[in-house]
Design an enzyme around this catalytic site. Sequence first.
Site, PDB file in Angstrom:
ATOM      1  N   CYS A  70       0.338  23.751 -26.395  1.00 18.63           N
ATOM      2  CA  CYS A  70       0.596  22.319 -26.210  1.00 18.63           C
ATOM      3  C   CYS A  70      -0.645  21.489 -26.522  1.00 18.63           C
ATOM      4  CB  CYS A  70       1.038  22.057 -24.767  1.00 18.63           C
ATOM      5  SG  CYS A  70       1.337  20.299 -24.429  1.00 18.63           S
ATOM      6  N   ASP A  76      14.295  10.259 -21.905  1.00 19.06           N
ATOM      7  CA  ASP A  76      15.398  11.202 -21.769  1.00 19.06           C
ATOM      8  C   ASP A  76      14.919  12.358 -20.892  1.00 19.06           C
ATOM      9  OD1 ASP A  76      13.632  12.481 -23.488  1.00 19.06           O
ATOM     10  OD2 ASP A  76      15.232  13.663 -24.360  1.00 19.06           O
ATOM     11  N   TYR A 121      18.735   4.780 -22.604  1.00 16.01           N
ATOM     12  CA  TYR A 121      18.039   5.728 -23.464  1.00 16.01           C
ATOM     13  C   TYR A 121      18.350   5.473 -24.937  1.00 16.01           C
ATOM     14  CZ  TYR A 121      17.424   9.508 -26.582  1.00 16.01           C
ATOM     15  OH  TYR A 121      17.087  10.195 -27.712  1.00 16.01           O
ATOM     16  N   GLU A 149      22.162  10.215 -32.226  1.00 21.05           N
ATOM     17  CA  GLU A 149      21.806   9.999 -30.827  1.00 21.05           C
ATOM     18  C   GLU A 149      23.017  10.144 -29.917  1.00 21.05           C
ATOM     19  OE1 GLU A 149      19.028   9.933 -29.483  1.00 21.05           O
ATOM     20  OE2 GLU A 149      17.736   9.743 -31.232  1.00 21.05           O
TER      21      GLU A 149
END
Length: 375
Positions: free
Chosen positions: A231, A169, A151, A68
């Site tokens: 999608c 994010d 985040y 991360e």
Amino acid sequence: MSGRRACSSRPPCHSGGVPAKPRSISPPPARDIAGPLLHWYDAHARTLPWRAPPGNPAPDPYRVWLSEIMLQQTTVAAVRPKFDLFTTLWPDFAALAVADEAEVMTAWAGLGYYARARNLIACAKVVVAKHDGRFPATEAQLRALPGIGDYTAAAIASIAFGQRAVVVDANVERVVARLYAIATPLPAARTAIRAAADAITPDARSGDFAQAMMDLGSGICTFRAPKCLACPLHDRCDGFASGAPEQYPVKPAKLAKPQRYGTIFWAERGGSVLLVRRPPKGLLGGMRSLPTGPWADTPPGLADAPLDIAWRTLDRTVAHVFTHFGLELSLAVGDVEGHSAIGANIGEWWPIADIESAGLPTVFAKAAAEIRRVQ
DNA sequence: CAGTCGTGGGA
DNA sequence: TTCCCAAGACT
């Protein structure tokens, strides 16, 4: 806490003609997002070294954290080799906490945003010293650690510890802004985006949900030319319905980058070159570098040369672009044979043949390569 | 809040 | 080529 449950998950919302009362301050989502998204993720999740397959037990928190931090403003392609390098050299908090800091900075070289590496070391030390070598498992405690912001705390809490957390994010911002066609420009839109993200985040599989949103944003709901027909959410997306999903999120105009000028000093002594260490904070802070003069609005010439020797300015420059300004570097070279005592107090003489192992930030690696090419 | 802080790649 | 962005944090 989220107010996200749909009417279909509980007894009928209405009875006896009495209107349903609002249960939450934020508007409840009109459509199920997590369901189809997780279904898509189960089939299309990217395989990444720091990630567990969908539905599997959470991966090592150390690896989640390291990935991360590295992924902050950085592409997966750039992170992969650095993640492999770091996990080989320092496989856990205990190893990183006692690592040689110069070696860590050298290993980070080229990845950018070097404060991340400084905070990485600081965070590992805190985890070992105050948390017995293991991460605290609450979002608030994670948030208090160096280099971990809103985040990253949410991402670790959900991905590594299975807690429900609202992970927002740039991918999530883009996906949510399109799902609800949020027309308010950033950064003002962040309040509404976060509320919408909260409303669609499930209690179960919160970490998979976050990673699914990021995979969707990375591969389908891309910044330009989103692949809406691929999608899983396009049948419930206001942005798709609008016909122009790429207009969301609305971003403010960008400012022009100023141009600055500087000089690189390449001092040679018997096959070695003089390297220095930059100040611990600020631009490229803590990194090994070639000596430079000031970076100014006009070419500074030989100002602040590291040694009082005869410098020869090369007939070439090296251009580099940082986040908020451009830099054009003049190149000055000098020979310090006969001055063997010089330089030892301001830096180190590094074998030119091994310059790639010095861990120079890219701007200096570029300058070094150009000087060696021209010489 | 708005500026600082890197780099490489896609279009 | 040029512009913009990428799993943000910190001050």
